[in-house]
Design a protein around this motif. Structure first.
Motif, PDB file in Angstrom:
ATOM      1  N   LEU A  71       0.834  -1.202   0.000  1.00  0.00           N
ATOM      2  CA  LEU A  71       0.000   0.000   0.000  1.00  0.00           C
ATOM      3  C   LEU A  71       0.869   1.252   0.000  1.00  0.00           C
ATOM      4  O   LEU A  71       0.521   2.258  -0.619  1.00  0.00           O
ATOM      5  N   HIS A  72       1.987   1.184   0.711  1.00  0.00           N
ATOM      6  CA  HIS A  72       2.907   2.323   0.744  1.00  0.00           C
ATOM      7  C   HIS A  72       3.379   2.666  -0.667  1.00  0.00           C
ATOM      8  O   HIS A  72       3.406   3.841  -1.057  1.00  0.00           O
ATOM      9  N   ALA A  73       3.729   1.639  -1.432  1.00  0.00           N
ATOM     10  CA  ALA A  73       4.169   1.875  -2.809  1.00  0.00           C
ATOM     11  C   ALA A  73       3.031   2.435  -3.654  1.00  0.00           C
ATOM     12  O   ALA A  73       3.236   3.308  -4.503  1.00  0.00           O
ATOM     13  N   HIS A  74       1.810   1.954  -3.407  1.00  0.00           N
ATOM     14  CA  HIS A  74       0.652   2.424  -4.173  1.00  0.00           C
ATOM     15  C   HIS A  74       0.375   3.899  -3.903  1.00  0.00           C
ATOM     16  O   HIS A  74       0.039   4.656  -4.821  1.00  0.00           O
ATOM     17  N   TRP A  75       0.538   4.313  -2.645  1.00  0.00           N
ATOM     18  CA  TRP A  75       0.197   5.685  -2.284  1.00  0.00           C
ATOM     19  C   TRP A  75       1.325   6.671  -2.568  1.00  0.00           C
ATOM     20  O   TRP A  75       1.076   7.829  -2.882  1.00  0.00           O
ATOM     21  N   THR A  76       2.578   6.229  -2.437  1.00  0.00           N
ATOM     22  CA  THR A  76       3.708   7.156  -2.561  1.00  0.00           C
ATOM     23  C   THR A  76       4.455   7.030  -3.876  1.00  0.00           C
ATOM     24  O   THR A  76       5.203   7.936  -4.249  1.00  0.00           O
ATOM     25  N   GLY A  77       4.285   5.891  -4.562  1.00  0.00           N
ATOM     26  CA  GLY A  77       5.046   5.664  -5.780  1.00  0.00           C
ATOM     27  C   GLY A  77       6.448   5.155  -5.523  1.00  0.00           C
ATOM     28  O   GLY A  77       7.199   4.880  -6.465  1.00  0.00           O
ATOM     29  N   GLU A  78       6.827   5.022  -4.245  1.00  0.00           N
ATOM     30  CA  GLU A  78       8.146   4.501  -3.889  1.00  0.00           C
ATOM     31  C   GLU A  78       8.064   2.986  -3.725  1.00  0.00           C
ATOM     32  O   GLU A  78       7.190   2.486  -3.013  1.00  0.00           O
ATOM     33  N   PRO A  79       8.951   2.230  -4.349  1.00  0.00           N
ATOM     34  CA  PRO A  79       8.857   0.762  -4.271  1.00  0.00           C
ATOM     35  C   PRO A  79       9.134   0.244  -2.862  1.00  0.00           C
ATOM     36  O   PRO A  79       9.954   0.801  -2.129  1.00  0.00           O
ATOM     37  N   ALA A  80       8.429  -0.810  -2.489  1.00  0.00           N
ATOM     38  CA  ALA A  80       8.696  -1.491  -1.218  1.00  0.00           C
ATOM     39  C   ALA A  80       9.771  -2.538  -1.468  1.00  0.00           C
ATOM     40  O   ALA A  80       9.620  -3.394  -2.337  1.00  0.00           O
ATOM     41  N   GLU A  81      10.855  -2.468  -0.718  1.00  0.00           N
ATOM     42  CA  GLU A  81      11.990  -3.356  -0.968  1.00  0.00           C
ATOM     43  C   GLU A  81      12.345  -4.233   0.221  1.00  0.00           C
ATOM     44  O   GLU A  81      12.978  -5.270   0.045  1.00  0.00           O
ATOM     45  N   GLU A  82      11.974  -3.829   1.423  1.00  0.00           N
ATOM     46  CA  GLU A  82      12.373  -4.576   2.611  1.00  0.00           C
ATOM     47  C   GLU A  82      11.242  -5.485   3.083  1.00  0.00           C
ATOM     48  O   GLU A  82      10.075  -5.121   3.032  1.00  0.00           O
ATOM     49  N   TRP A  83      11.629  -6.653   3.554  1.00  0.00           N
ATOM     50  CA  TRP A  83      10.669  -7.637   4.042  1.00  0.00           C
ATOM     51  C   TRP A  83      11.252  -8.312   5.275  1.00  0.00           C
ATOM     52  O   TRP A  83      12.437  -8.180   5.576  1.00  0.00           O
TER      53      TRP A  83
END
Length: 289
Positions: free
Chosen positions: A151-163
């Protein structure tokens, strides 16, 4: 005088109310109220369940409004909430040991629950269970699939990379690190799926992150036994100890006893054999491998 034709009598319909057809309502049992029971303990349980359900509805409504404020439409937001609840129910079922296993496949299937870290820190459960017994490429693909739903990537456009690994199942008493390398997870998952929990025990008494050590399991595993003494008896039989005893004179054989407890003590203290206890007995491993 003209005769009048006979008049047809007018039929009057009797108005009948429904109450004339239905039996009168029967009074309910004394003491029964909206709870359906007069037992105070059951009433308290019902009231607690009602309160919990109301709290859950309020929380879901607040979450729905928050997701909508982030830019999701109401239908997608509701679907996301239901998905999060489904994952929670499944994790709870796994933790409680309530998941049924198919009759066709009784093998242990090690799994990890992976979450998107950036979403987790923002209060969103974007994650899923991953079968750890498959090839490394398949596990990596599943992790990327989870991050792609961020959701963070969807809202900010920044890719999620950490898991991170936030739960596990099927690894026995072995505990995975939150940031365990996926190649180690893969080696452990495949080993346990193939050899069962003895493989997890082997990893636990060694360096579980050393894939070279993990790959030596087959050379190190002596088997499962009811006890340490049972393993010592097995070794004695393999060495044909009975024949050696039979070769002794009768008066010597009558007083000779094999001390299996002492044998296992010497095996362990010398490092020749390593034992791991489990509910059904012990697993024995070569201590020199």
């Amino acid at each position: 005088m003209t005769a009048r034709p006979p008049q047809t009598p007018t039929l009057r319909r009797k108005e009948v109310s429904m109450s004339e057809h239905l039996p009168p309502p029967q009074p309910g049992p004394e003491g029964v109220n909206s709870y359906g029971t007069d037992d105070p303990e059951e009433q308290a349980q019902i009231e607690a369940a009602r309160t919990a359900a109301a709290e859950e509805r309020r929380a879901n409504r607040a979450k729905l409004e928050r997701y909508v404020s982030y830019g999701l439409n109401e239908e997608d937001a509701q679907g996301l909430i239901e998905h999060e609840q489904m994952l929670k129910d499944r994790r709870d079922a796994v933790a409680a040991g309530q998941l049924e296993q198919g009759e066709a496949d009784k093998r242990i299937r090690p799994r990890i629950y992976v979450r998107s870290l950036v979403d987790h820190t923002e209060g969103h459960d974007i994650g899923d269970w991953i079968d750890a017994s498959r090839d490394l490429e398949d596990i990596q693909r599943d992790v990327q699939s989870i991050l792609s739903r961020s959701l963070h990537a969807h809202w900010t456009g920044e890719p999620a990379e950490e898991w991170a690994i936030h739960d596990q199942d099927g690894f026995g008493s072995l505990t995975l690190h939150e940031y365990e390398s996926l190649d180690v997870v893969c080696a452990l998952g495949k080993g346990i799926a193939e050899h069962g929990l003895p493989f997890a025990a082997w990893a636990e008494i060694n360096d579980a992150t050393d894939i070279y050590t993990l790959n030596r399991f087959e050379a190190a595993y002596f088997g499962a036994y009811d006890s340490r003494e049972a393993y010592a008896e097995h070794v004695f039989e393999e060495m044909e100890g009975e024949k050696e005893l039979e070769a002794l004179p009768d008066w010597v054989r009558d007083v000779v006893r094999v001390d299996y407890e002492r044998m296992t003590h010497e095996m362990e203290t010398s490092g020749e054999v390593r034992f791991v206890d489990h509910p059904g007995g012990v697993w024995a491993f070569n201590g020199r491998v």
